[in-house]
Design a protein around this motif. Structure first.
Motif, PDB file in Angstrom:
ATOM      1  N   ARG A 175     -34.201 -20.076 -37.030  1.00 15.64           N
ATOM      2  CA  ARG A 175     -33.259 -20.641 -38.125  1.00 15.64           C
ATOM      3  C   ARG A 175     -33.053 -19.494 -39.201  1.00 15.64           C
ATOM      4  O   ARG A 175     -32.004 -19.398 -39.607  1.00 15.64           O
ATOM      5  N   ILE A 178     -30.397 -17.179 -38.392  1.00 22.57           N
ATOM      6  CA  ILE A 178     -29.197 -17.700 -38.443  1.00 22.57           C
ATOM      7  C   ILE A 178     -28.826 -17.599 -40.027  1.00 22.57           C
ATOM      8  O   ILE A 178     -27.773 -17.420 -40.374  1.00 22.57           O
ATOM      9  N   ILE A 191     -26.804  -9.650 -35.227  1.00 22.34           N
ATOM     10  CA  ILE A 191     -26.844 -10.974 -35.124  1.00 22.34           C
ATOM     11  C   ILE A 191     -27.373 -11.104 -33.602  1.00 22.34           C
ATOM     12  O   ILE A 191     -26.560 -10.917 -32.441  1.00 22.34           O
ATOM     13  N   GLN A 194     -27.514 -16.637 -29.781  1.00 16.52           N
ATOM     14  CA  GLN A 194     -27.371 -17.731 -30.417  1.00 16.52           C
ATOM     15  C   GLN A 194     -28.057 -19.087 -29.624  1.00 16.52           C
ATOM     16  O   GLN A 194     -27.569 -20.087 -30.079  1.00 16.52           O
ATOM     17  N   LEU A 197     -28.560 -23.530 -29.982  1.00 16.75           N
ATOM     18  CA  LEU A 197     -27.469 -23.968 -31.000  1.00 16.75           C
ATOM     19  C   LEU A 197     -26.422 -24.871 -30.217  1.00 16.75           C
ATOM     20  O   LEU A 197     -25.469 -24.331 -29.504  1.00 16.75           O
ATOM     21  N   LEU A 199     -23.292 -25.339 -29.979  1.00 17.49           N
ATOM     22  CA  LEU A 199     -22.234 -25.100 -30.465  1.00 17.49           C
ATOM     23  C   LEU A 199     -20.804 -25.250 -29.541  1.00 17.49           C
ATOM     24  O   LEU A 199     -19.709 -25.740 -29.899  1.00 17.49           O
TER      25      LEU A 199
ATOM     26  N   ASP B  14     -20.951 -12.481 -31.328  1.00 16.96           N
ATOM     27  CA  ASP B  14     -21.593 -11.720 -32.659  1.00 16.96           C
ATOM     28  C   ASP B  14     -20.341 -11.507 -33.566  1.00 16.96           C
ATOM     29  O   ASP B  14     -20.692 -11.523 -34.893  1.00 16.96           O
ATOM     30  N   MET B  17     -19.338 -14.926 -35.155  1.00 14.39           N
ATOM     31  CA  MET B  17     -20.260 -15.346 -36.308  1.00 14.39           C
ATOM     32  C   MET B  17     -20.155 -14.454 -37.318  1.00 14.39           C
ATOM     33  O   MET B  17     -20.493 -14.941 -38.585  1.00 14.39           O
ATOM     34  N   SER B  48     -16.080 -23.630 -35.066  1.00 14.02           N
ATOM     35  CA  SER B  48     -17.377 -24.077 -34.698  1.00 14.02           C
ATOM     36  C   SER B  48     -18.670 -23.343 -35.383  1.00 14.02           C
ATOM     37  O   SER B  48     -19.549 -23.776 -35.822  1.00 14.02           O
ATOM     38  N   HIS B  49     -18.324 -21.921 -35.444  1.00 12.50           N
ATOM     39  CA  HIS B  49     -19.439 -21.181 -36.286  1.00 12.50           C
ATOM     40  C   HIS B  49     -19.186 -21.408 -37.817  1.00 12.50           C
ATOM     41  O   HIS B  49     -20.203 -21.282 -38.544  1.00 12.50           O
ATOM     42  N   LEU B  52     -21.479 -24.274 -38.344  1.00 11.77           N
ATOM     43  CA  LEU B  52     -22.967 -24.009 -38.522  1.00 11.77           C
ATOM     44  C   LEU B  52     -23.083 -23.311 -40.016  1.00 11.77           C
ATOM     45  O   LEU B  52     -23.938 -23.402 -40.781  1.00 11.77           O
ATOM     46  N   VAL B  56     -25.701 -24.734 -42.838  1.00 11.69           N
ATOM     47  CA  VAL B  56     -26.456 -23.553 -43.609  1.00 11.69           C
ATOM     48  C   VAL B  56     -26.252 -24.318 -45.164  1.00 11.69           C
ATOM     49  O   VAL B  56     -27.501 -24.271 -45.766  1.00 11.69           O
TER      50      VAL B  56
END
Lengths: 218, 221
Positions: A175, A178, A191, A194, A197, A199, B14, B17, B48-49, B52, B56
């Motif tokens: 977590r 992210i 990064i 993932q 999650l 998504l 990546d 994101m 969708s990212h 996320l 956060v």
């Protein structure tokens, strides 16, 4: 209309209440960080209704509720991305003003309110920290003919809530990674995977909303 | 126009994101935003990212807001002009080959570009972005190959017109090739039409074999 709004103000909770709320029992303190209690689905729906009321009715009472929920969070988020408190608060104000000004772009079948506010805060942060342009994808404009169904909106909100829950349920290290990505502490090549999650679910939902939008635009 | 195309080569998670977090260099963001303008699959992935990111934001805590903040925001929205219409349509595209984010960097359209020759009939135009990464348009005559090269960093190649193929597959309009350090490739433009690509690199390319001295100016950085 402006004088009405000014009168309403007298009956609305003032910003000082936000400071009080933070010491309220609805917040748990975990290792020095304030963690917010999970919101109920009713709170979520209220927030969507408020955004739609700002968009369609220019409803200031709704805007004030949105301010009181988001301004403290946007400020906290921006401080985590490296802004000092004074600048973070100034930016949080800019973000909320943008919510009002750009409310016509809000599509409840593609983004929950937090998602949309996040994108505005992110863009403001780039303006300030990186001092460079951020190319944006071409807008998909939508007129009244593309107004999504209530059920689409509800399902998107539910998917968003499941995603938020999945984030909360991740092992702390994953977590944290992210969060670091979203606070700007990781480069794209850092990064990580993932996994964990869900998504895919929300992605399919948004994909459907985009298809409907494309269809309506024809 | 530009809709309902089949895109076969997409952005990586990546990159999506990092774009959703706002941490990419301007030139890289330009390639990402241009592809997303053409690809609903990646647009849904981006959104969708962003969801996320919203999660956060919801869970990262709260900070006290100053007492005067709400009033000053209300003052600002009261003085903001209201939009006249909720039905605004985007301005007419000047060059249908250029999605909106790219059009902002090529205001006169592709036909007004001052191409610079870089050898073997290939021409380029570097776009004005911040210096962390370089964005250029490449004009590759039909059937022409770009010299075999590897990468010390990232290379994104997005097709705007025509097509090219290399070791990784066949790329048409809207397709994007994401090449990392491990990919050594020789893109060849399709014979049917001259190929125009948006190419973004975050480090100089490395040409191999006998070509390096000849080919390096081709890179232009």
């Amino acid at each position: 209309m402006m004088s009405n709004a000014a009168q309403n103000l007298d009956f609305m909770p003032q910003p000082v209440a936000i400071g009080l709320k933070m010491r309220d029992s609805s917040f748990a303190v975990v290792s020095g960080t304030k963690i917010l209690k999970t919101e109920t689905p009713d709170d979520r729906n209220q927030m969507v209704d408020d955004f739609v009321a700002i968009r369609d009715l220019r409803d200031e009472a709704a805007f004030i509720r949105v301010f009181e929920y988001f301004a403290p969070r946007v400020k906290a988020f921006l401080m985590r991305t490296g802004l000092d408190p004074a600048l973070a608060e100034e930016c949080a104000q800019d973000v909320l003003v943008t919510v009002w000004k750009k409310a016509h772009l809000y599509d409840a079948s593609r983004a929950n309110p937090s998602t949309w506010v996040f994108t505005i805060a992110r863009n403001r942060k780039i303006d300030i920290l990186r001092k460079q342009k951020r190319p944006e994808p071409e807008d998909l404009p939508w007129g009244p003919e593309a107004e999504p169904d209530q059920s689409d909106i509800l399902e998107l909100q539910q998917d968003s809530e499941r995603l938020a829950q999945a984030l909360r349920d991740l092992p702390p290290k994953q977590r944290e990674l992210i969060e670091k990505a979203y606070f700007g502490d990781l480069s794209h090549s850092e990064i990580a995977d993932q996994t964990g999650l869900p998504l895919g679910t929300i992605k399919s939902r948004i994909r459907l909303a985009l298809e409907r939008l494309r269809h309506a635009m024809k | 126009m530009m809709k309902n195309m089949t895109i076969n080569h997409h952005l990586t998670d990546d990159l999506i994101m990092a774009y959703s977090a706002g941490t990419l260099a301007e030139a890289v963001s330009l390639a990402v935003a241009t592809h997303i303008s053409l690809c609903d699959e990646c647009r849904a992935n981006l959104e969708s990212h962003e969801a996320l990111g919203g999660a956060v934001l919801d869970s990262c805590g709260v900070e006290t807001i100053g007492k005067s903040s709400l009033q000053s925001v209300l003052d600002r929205i009261h003085s903001a002009p209201e939009r006249m219409s909720h039905l605004e349509r985007p301005a007419q595209r000047r060059d249908a080959r250029l999605p909106k984010p790219l059009e902002d960097y090529v205001p006169g359209g592709l036909d007004a570009i001052k191409w610079r020759p870089v050898g073997m009939g290939v021409r380029q135009a570097v776009l004005p972005t911040s210096s962390e990464a370089t964005a250029r348009l490449l004009y590759i005559p039909a059937g022409t190959a770009i010299p075999d090269h590897g990468h010390s960093g990232l290379e994104l190649t997005l097709v705007l017109q025509g097509a090219f193929h290399d070791e990784d597959g066949y790329f048409r309009r809207g397709d994007i090739e994401v090449a990392h350090e491990d990919l050594q490739h020789t893109p060849v433009a399709d014979i049917s039409e001259d190929c125009i690509c948006l190419a973004v690199t975050d480090a100089p390319l490395k040409f191999k074999g006998l070509l390096p001295r000849i080919a390096q100016p081709f890179v232009g950085i």
